[in-house]
Each structure stands twice: as structure tokens, then as C-alpha cells.
Motif scaffolding. Structure first.
Motif, PDB file in Angstrom:
ATOM      1  N   ASP A  77      16.122  -3.947  14.073  1.00 20.99           N
ATOM      2  CA  ASP A  77      15.369  -4.707  13.122  1.00 20.99           C
ATOM      3  C   ASP A  77      13.752  -4.744  13.668  1.00 20.99           C
ATOM      4  N   ASP A  78      13.654  -4.470  14.619  1.00 21.09           N
ATOM      5  CA  ASP A  78      12.151  -4.372  15.177  1.00 21.09           C
ATOM      6  C   ASP A  78      11.948  -3.059  14.392  1.00 21.09           C
ATOM      7  N   PHE A  79      12.552  -1.859  14.389  1.00 18.21           N
ATOM      8  CA  PHE A  79      11.927  -0.792  13.697  1.00 18.21           C
ATOM      9  C   PHE A  79      12.026  -0.859  12.401  1.00 18.21           C
ATOM     10  N   ASP A  80      13.086  -1.383  11.686  1.00 13.58           N
ATOM     11  CA  ASP A  80      12.986  -1.825  10.123  1.00 13.58           C
ATOM     12  C   ASP A  80      11.631  -2.539   9.941  1.00 13.58           C
ATOM     13  N   THR A  81      11.303  -3.516  10.617  1.00  7.24           N
ATOM     14  CA  THR A  81      10.159  -4.102  10.056  1.00  7.24           C
ATOM     15  C   THR A  81       8.951  -3.340  10.275  1.00  7.24           C
ATOM     16  N   TRP A  82       8.870  -2.702  11.344  1.00  5.86           N
ATOM     17  CA  TRP A  82       7.639  -1.608  11.645  1.00  5.86           C
ATOM     18  C   TRP A  82       7.451  -0.617  10.455  1.00  5.86           C
ATOM     19  N   ARG A  83       8.848   0.110  10.189  1.00  8.89           N
ATOM     20  CA  ARG A  83       8.776   1.013   9.205  1.00  8.89           C
ATOM     21  C   ARG A  83       8.286   0.362   7.897  1.00  8.89           C
ATOM     22  N   ASP A  84       8.981  -0.588   7.589  1.00  8.59           N
ATOM     23  CA  ASP A  84       8.567  -1.220   6.126  1.00  8.59           C
ATOM     24  C   ASP A  84       6.998  -1.249   6.042  1.00  8.59           C
ATOM     25  N   GLN A  85       6.264  -1.753   7.169  1.00  9.84           N
ATOM     26  CA  GLN A  85       4.742  -1.886   6.897  1.00  9.84           C
ATOM     27  C   GLN A  85       4.154  -0.472   7.144  1.00  9.84           C
ATOM     28  N   LEU A  86       4.803   0.485   7.680  1.00 13.17           N
ATOM     29  CA  LEU A  86       4.051   1.929   8.047  1.00 13.17           C
ATOM     30  C   LEU A  86       4.044   2.601   6.754  1.00 13.17           C
ATOM     31  N   TRP A  87       5.115   2.613   5.907  1.00 15.84           N
ATOM     32  CA  TRP A  87       5.110   3.604   4.680  1.00 15.84           C
ATOM     33  C   TRP A  87       3.699   2.984   3.880  1.00 15.84           C
ATOM     34  N   PRO A  88       3.483   1.861   3.416  1.00 17.23           N
ATOM     35  CA  PRO A  88       2.475   1.428   2.739  1.00 17.23           C
ATOM     36  C   PRO A  88       1.146   2.201   3.301  1.00 17.23           C
ATOM     37  N   ALA A  89       1.136   1.769   4.760  1.00 14.45           N
ATOM     38  CA  ALA A  89      -0.107   2.315   5.100  1.00 14.45           C
ATOM     39  C   ALA A  89      -0.311   3.968   5.476  1.00 14.45           C
ATOM     40  N   LEU A  90       0.704   4.705   5.206  1.00 11.57           N
ATOM     41  CA  LEU A  90       0.814   6.207   5.099  1.00 11.57           C
ATOM     42  C   LEU A  90       0.388   6.521   3.731  1.00 11.57           C
ATOM     43  N   GLY A  91       0.919   5.735   2.839  1.00 10.50           N
ATOM     44  CA  GLY A  91       0.684   5.905   1.470  1.00 10.50           C
ATOM     45  C   GLY A  91      -0.912   5.872   1.253  1.00 10.50           C
ATOM     46  N   GLU A  92      -1.488   4.787   1.812  1.00 12.91           N
ATOM     47  CA  GLU A  92      -2.936   4.599   1.591  1.00 12.91           C
ATOM     48  C   GLU A  92      -3.826   5.611   2.149  1.00 12.91           C
ATOM     49  N   ALA A  93      -3.341   6.104   3.513  1.00 14.75           N
ATOM     50  CA  ALA A  93      -4.006   7.152   4.137  1.00 14.75           C
ATOM     51  C   ALA A  93      -3.813   8.550   3.459  1.00 14.75           C
ATOM     52  N   PHE A  94      -2.808   8.869   2.670  1.00  9.83           N
ATOM     53  CA  PHE A  94      -2.701  10.011   1.939  1.00  9.83           C
ATOM     54  C   PHE A  94      -2.823   9.900   0.660  1.00  9.83           C
ATOM     55  N   GLY A  95      -3.367   8.821   0.191  1.00  9.20           N
ATOM     56  CA  GLY A  95      -3.505   8.685  -1.405  1.00  9.20           C
ATOM     57  C   GLY A  95      -2.272   8.510  -2.253  1.00  9.20           C
ATOM     58  N   LEU A  96      -1.249   7.921  -1.599  1.00  8.26           N
ATOM     59  CA  LEU A  96       0.036   8.080  -2.524  1.00  8.26           C
ATOM     60  C   LEU A  96       0.622   6.696  -2.584  1.00  8.26           C
ATOM     61  N   GLU A  97       1.179   6.448  -3.696  1.00  6.93           N
ATOM     62  CA  GLU A  97       1.751   4.964  -4.068  1.00  6.93           C
ATOM     63  C   GLU A  97       3.171   4.904  -3.215  1.00  6.93           C
ATOM     64  N   VAL A  98       3.275   4.188  -2.041  1.00  6.38           N
ATOM     65  CA  VAL A  98       4.380   4.276  -1.349  1.00  6.38           C
ATOM     66  C   VAL A  98       4.955   2.701  -1.247  1.00  6.38           C
ATOM     67  N   SER A  99       6.068   2.379  -1.440  1.00  7.93           N
ATOM     68  CA  SER A  99       6.561   1.078  -0.881  1.00  7.93           C
ATOM     69  C   SER A  99       8.207   1.299  -0.321  1.00  7.93           C
ATOM     70  N   ALA A 100       8.512   0.107   0.361  1.00  5.64           N
ATOM     71  CA  ALA A 100       9.735   0.409   1.077  1.00  5.64           C
ATOM     72  C   ALA A 100      10.743   0.238  -0.049  1.00  5.64           C
ATOM     73  N   GLU A 101      10.671  -0.446  -1.192  1.00  3.79           N
ATOM     74  CA  GLU A 101      11.610  -0.266  -2.245  1.00  3.79           C
ATOM     75  C   GLU A 101      11.867   1.268  -2.634  1.00  3.79           C
ATOM     76  N   SER A 102      10.461   1.609  -3.120  1.00  2.00           N
ATOM     77  CA  SER A 102      10.666   2.989  -3.399  1.00  2.00           C
ATOM     78  C   SER A 102      11.298   4.111  -2.777  1.00  2.00           C
ATOM     79  N   LEU A 103      11.050   3.713  -1.338  1.00  2.00           N
ATOM     80  CA  LEU A 103      11.781   4.870  -0.344  1.00  2.00           C
ATOM     81  C   LEU A 103      13.320   4.458  -0.402  1.00  2.00           C
ATOM     82  N   MET A 104      13.702   3.585  -0.705  1.00  2.00           N
ATOM     83  CA  MET A 104      15.095   3.104  -0.532  1.00  2.00           C
ATOM     84  C   MET A 104      15.729   3.782  -2.032  1.00  2.00           C
ATOM     85  N   THR A 105      15.061   3.840  -3.048  1.00  2.00           N
ATOM     86  CA  THR A 105      15.439   4.352  -4.295  1.00  2.00           C
ATOM     87  C   THR A 105      15.473   5.610  -4.198  1.00  2.00           C
TER      88      THR A 105
END
Length: 123
Positions: free
Chosen positions: A59-87
């Protein structure tokens, strides 16, 4: 080994440490690794995450990861969300390099040739 100031210059990083709050030194390795990456010139891409095995590390990792992806998307100029990753899933890339000398590694910028990469897919 001898530490060199700026050894991680140009390297971006994010760390998730694993530990247990029942231990006297909770998550020490993750905290040290995170601190040393920054101290050696690495650029933090996201806050240090700490997993507690005395609770639910997943649960700790899932919470961290769900916040990580949007931050990485912003850093790399990509539109990323936890929902899109699951899809759509996730693609991981590991690159390894072997250099005969430190000078050879520095000349290559520490980056391996593209033939030394391994792609893996996860979801």
C-alpha cells in the motif's frame, strides 16, 4: 571506493526505500541512498518514498507510485496518470554498460550503447 563530487551530475533519480518501523534504524539504506544521490549531484525527480513492512509495504508503494507517475510525466513532458497506466501498462528499460577504465566511462557520459538495453513490459 573513492567518492567524486558531481559523479551523478545529469542523473535523475527517485528512491523508494523498504524497511520496518520495528527496527531501530527504520529505512536507513533508502534514506542514505536518496541523500547520497543528491549529494553526488543527482537531480531528484520525486520525494523519497518509505515502505513499512510492519504495515502494508505494498500500500505504501502503491500510494507513492501513483504520485510518482504524474511527476515523471511532467518532468519528461508526457501526459501520465495512474489510470492511464492501469489501462495501457508500463514499459521499463534497463541499460547496462561495462567500461574498461573510468576515462572510457567518462568519455561515453556513462551511457551504454543502445545495443546493451533490455526492454520489459509490466502492467
Amino acid at each position: 571506493g573513492e567518492e567524486r563530487q558531481g559523479a551523478l551530475e545529469g542523473t535523475r533519480f527517485a528512491v523508494f526505500g523498504l524497511g520496518n518501523t520495528l527496527y531501530e534504524k527504520y529505512n536507513t539504506m533508502g534514506k542514505h541512498f536518496d541523500h547520497d544521490c543528491e549529494r553526488l549531484g543527482g537531480q531528484r525527480m520525486f520525494d523519497l518514498g518509505l515502505g513499512d513492512d510492519d504495515g502494508s509495504m505494498q500500500d505504501d508503494f502503491d500510494t507513492w507510485r501513483d504520485q510518482l507517475w504524474p511527476a515523471l510525466g511532467e518532468a519528461f513532458g508526457l501526459e501520465v496518470s495512474a489510470e492511464s497506466l492501469m489501462t495501457y501498462g508500463v514499459e521499463y528499460r534497463l541499460a547496462a554498460a561495462h567500461f574498461a577504465t573510468e576515462g572510457e566511462a567518462l568519455a561515453a557520459g556513462g551511457r551504454p550503447p543502445s545495443s546493451n538495453t533490455l526492454d520489459a513490459h509490466g502492467g
